[in-house]
Design a protein around this motif. Sequence first.
Motif, PDB file in Angstrom:
ATOM      1  N   ASP A 170       0.800  -1.233   0.000  1.00 35.74           N
ATOM      2  CA  ASP A 170       0.000   0.000   0.000  1.00 35.74           C
ATOM      3  C   ASP A 170       0.831   1.279   0.000  1.00 35.74           C
ATOM      4  O   ASP A 170       0.364   2.320   0.457  1.00 35.74           O
ATOM      5  N   GLY A 176      -6.339   1.617   1.769  1.00 29.22           N
ATOM      6  CA  GLY A 176      -5.505   1.823   0.597  1.00 29.22           C
ATOM      7  C   GLY A 176      -5.218   3.293   0.380  1.00 29.22           C
ATOM      8  O   GLY A 176      -5.149   4.067   1.337  1.00 29.22           O
ATOM      9  N   ASP A 180      -6.114   1.271  -5.950  1.00 34.12           N
ATOM     10  CA  ASP A 180      -6.036   0.126  -5.035  1.00 34.12           C
ATOM     11  C   ASP A 180      -6.554  -1.175  -5.624  1.00 34.12           C
ATOM     12  O   ASP A 180      -6.923  -2.078  -4.888  1.00 34.12           O
ATOM     13  N   GLY A 237      -7.239  -1.367   1.150  1.00 34.26           N
ATOM     14  CA  GLY A 237      -6.096  -1.421   0.242  1.00 34.26           C
ATOM     15  C   GLY A 237      -5.794  -2.818  -0.252  1.00 34.26           C
ATOM     16  O   GLY A 237      -6.676  -3.674  -0.328  1.00 34.26           O
TER      17      GLY A 237
END
Lengths: 306, 440
Positions: free
Chosen positions: A50, A236, B42, B225
Amino acid sequence: MNIKNVFSQFKEGLYKSRIELANKLAFLFSDSKDKSDFLEKLEELLILSDLGTCATAEIMNEFQQINFREYKENNFIFFKEKLKATLIDILNSTASDIKINEDRLNIIMLVGVNGSGKTSVAGKIAYRLKNINKDIIMVPADTFRAAAIQQLKILADKVGAEMINTKEGADPASVVYDGISAARARKKNIVIIDTAGRLHTKTNLMNELEKIKRVIQKEANDCSLEILQTIDATMGQNAIAQAEFFNKSLGVTGIALTKMDGTAKGGIVIAIKKELDITVKLISCGEKLNNLYDFKADKFVEALLD
Amino acid sequence: MFASLTDKFQTIFKKIKNKGKLNENDIKNCLHEIRIALLEADVNYKVVKEFIDSLHDKIQQEKISESLTPTQQIIKIVNGEITLTLGSKQNDLSISPAPPTIIMLVGLQGTGKTTTAVKLANYFRKKGNLPLLIATDIYRPAAIEQLQVLGEKSDLPVFSMERNENAVNIIKAAIKYSSKKNHDVLIIDTAGRLHIDDKLMNELQEIDENIPFQEKLLIVDAMAGQDAVNSAKVFCDKIKVSGIILTKLDGDTRGGVALSLKKVLGVPIKFIGIGEKVDNFEPFHPERMASRILGMGDVLTLIEKVETAYNEDELKKLDKKMKDHNFDLNDFYLQLKKMKNIGSVDQIMDMVPGFNNLKNRIDVAKLGDREGELKKIEAIISSMTVEERENPSIINGSRRKRISRGSGTQLSDINRLLKQFYQIKEMFKRGPKLKNFSFN
C-alpha cells in the motif's frame, strides 16, 4: 514504559507480515533473472504494501541505478539495508510522542473516518495515561452513532477514568464545552475527546469538527491540543485523501495507525508522510487496552523488513 | 463514487481521442496509464496485471492500430473488461424455499456490519418480508446496544441475549423465537474479527457448522487497500462466503476493492452501501458500475429510482396540474420531498452521463444540506393557511411576517421559497410535458 518490551510485542503482532516480507525479499533476489525482473518484483512488493504509485516510483528510482550483479552476489543483505534506509529516511521526523504538559490543560481529540478505531484508541490512550497516574476526563462527542456513548463509557469504566454524561443527538461542540468546563471544575488536566466517525468528503460533518475545534480554542486557548487522526492500516490510497481533508480542516497533529495486528502492512503512512508530511505518533495493534505503542520510524521499518 | 478513477480514465481516453489513428507506441502508453490508474485506485496488483494482459490481447485481436475509430473501440474493450472483472451479471440474494432465510454478515472490525445489517433488514421489509435482526457481537463494548438502537430507530425488531451466551445458542434461540413471530428473514450481525485471529475464526466456523445459512455475506470497506484480498480470502476459505457487500462507497473511494474481489475470490458483490441512512443501499450491477467508472453515468439506476418515487397515476395528476396551471405550494413541497427520496444531488449527478465532470466544478457542499433546507421549507409551508398554499399570490407583506414568526424562519427564507416556486412554475409552463418522459 520500556520501549524495547513494547516493540517486541509490536513485532509479535507483525510476525505474520514479517515472515511474508522476509520470504518475499529472499524470493525477490534468488529468483530474479535480470535487473528489470528484479525491479518489477520490487514494485510488486511496494505496491502490495500500500505504498502507492508515487512513493513506489520514487523508491524505484533509487534502485534504477543499482549494480544488479553486485546485489545478487551479496544476496539480499545489501538490498535490505538500502530499502530500510530509504524507508526510514521518508518516515523519519522529529519528536513524535504525545507529551503531557503538567502546567496546563491537555486536550487529545480523536478524529477519523467511520470504523477506523477512534473509540478504541481513546480507551487505550486513557489506559496508558491512567497507568502513570494522570487524571483524565473522557468526552463522548460521538453523539451520532448508536451506542457510541455507551461504548466509551464501558471503556472509561474499565480504565477507571471519568466520563462526562451526554445523550445521543446532543450537539458535539456543546458536549466538548461541557467537558472542558468539567475538567476545569474538577481540576483534571487531561481531556480525551472521542468524535463521531465521518467520511472526509462530507463537508457538513467536517464543519462540525471545525466548530468543535473553535470551541476548544475559545474555551481553552492556552491548552496543549493534540488532534490525532486514526488511520486503519488496512486502508488503501484513499487514506491519503482522508489525511489531506482532515488536515486541511483541523490541522492534524499526528496519526494513530490502527489495526496493525492484521496482515496489512500499513505502508500507506509512508505515502502520507511523503505527500503531506504528517507524522505517525501511535500504533494500535490488538484488542487489549495496553496494545498501544509509540511510533518509532526505525523500529517500524525494521519490524517490517526484519 | 469512483470519481478519481473516472477522471483518470477520461483523461487517458481524451489523450488518445485527439490522435486519430493509434500506433503501437500510443497503445503501449495508453495501457501503461491505465495500469497506473488502476494501481492508484487500489486494484490488487495481480488483478491489474491480468487486466492489462487481457486488454493487450484483445487490442491485438481487434487490430486497433489499423482502426479509424480506435478510441471508441478501446473504450468498448475496457468497458467490457471492467464489467467482466466486476462480475458480469447482477446476483440476487438467494431465498430459502422453506422459511426462514438465514443470512449471516461477517467481516473485519469497522467495516460496517451493524449498519449494513439494518440496511439489509430494511431492504427485505420493503420487499414485503418480516425480517428479524440478531445481535451476536458479544465482544465489542456496546455492540449489541448499537444494533438495538439502530433497529429501534428504523422500527425493526432485534433479538439479543445476555453477553455471556455464545453465538450459536443465541442464533438457535432466535430461530425458535422467529417461528413463533412469523419472521421469514433472519439477519445475523456478528463480531468483527481479524482473519488471523484463530479463536474468533474458529467461532465463525462453529456457527457455520451449526446453522443452515442461506447466505454468508462478507462486509468489505470500499476504501480498503491491497490486503483486502488476503483477508477476504481467509474468510472465504473458512466459511465459504456466498457474497460480498461493499460499504462506505459514498466517500471518494477509488473502488479498487470492487475490481479485485470478484476476480480473486470468485465471489460476487451483491450490494453496496452508499451512505449513513438506512435506505442508502443498492443491489450491485456490474455493467452499470463499469459505466459509472468510465464516466458514462448510470441512467438505469436513476430511472429505477424515479420509478420507485413516482407511480404513473401521480405523474398523470402532476401533468394535469401543470397544464391547468394549478401547481401550488402543496405540490411544490411534495415534489421536493420525492426528489430527496431519489437521492442527494451528488448521488444523482453520479448517475447522469457527463455530469461527473461537472460535479467537480460545482460546490456539492452547497447543495449538500438539502435536508435542513427541506425542513425549513416544510416549516414555512405548514405555517401557511390552506388558502395561501393554494394561491400563493395572496401572500403579502403582513402574511409573510406572520408565516416567518410561525415557522421560526427569516423573511428572506420565505421570499426565497416563493421565488423558487414561481421559477419552477414558470419553467413547467414552458418546459416539456411530463408525459413525454418515458420510462421505457
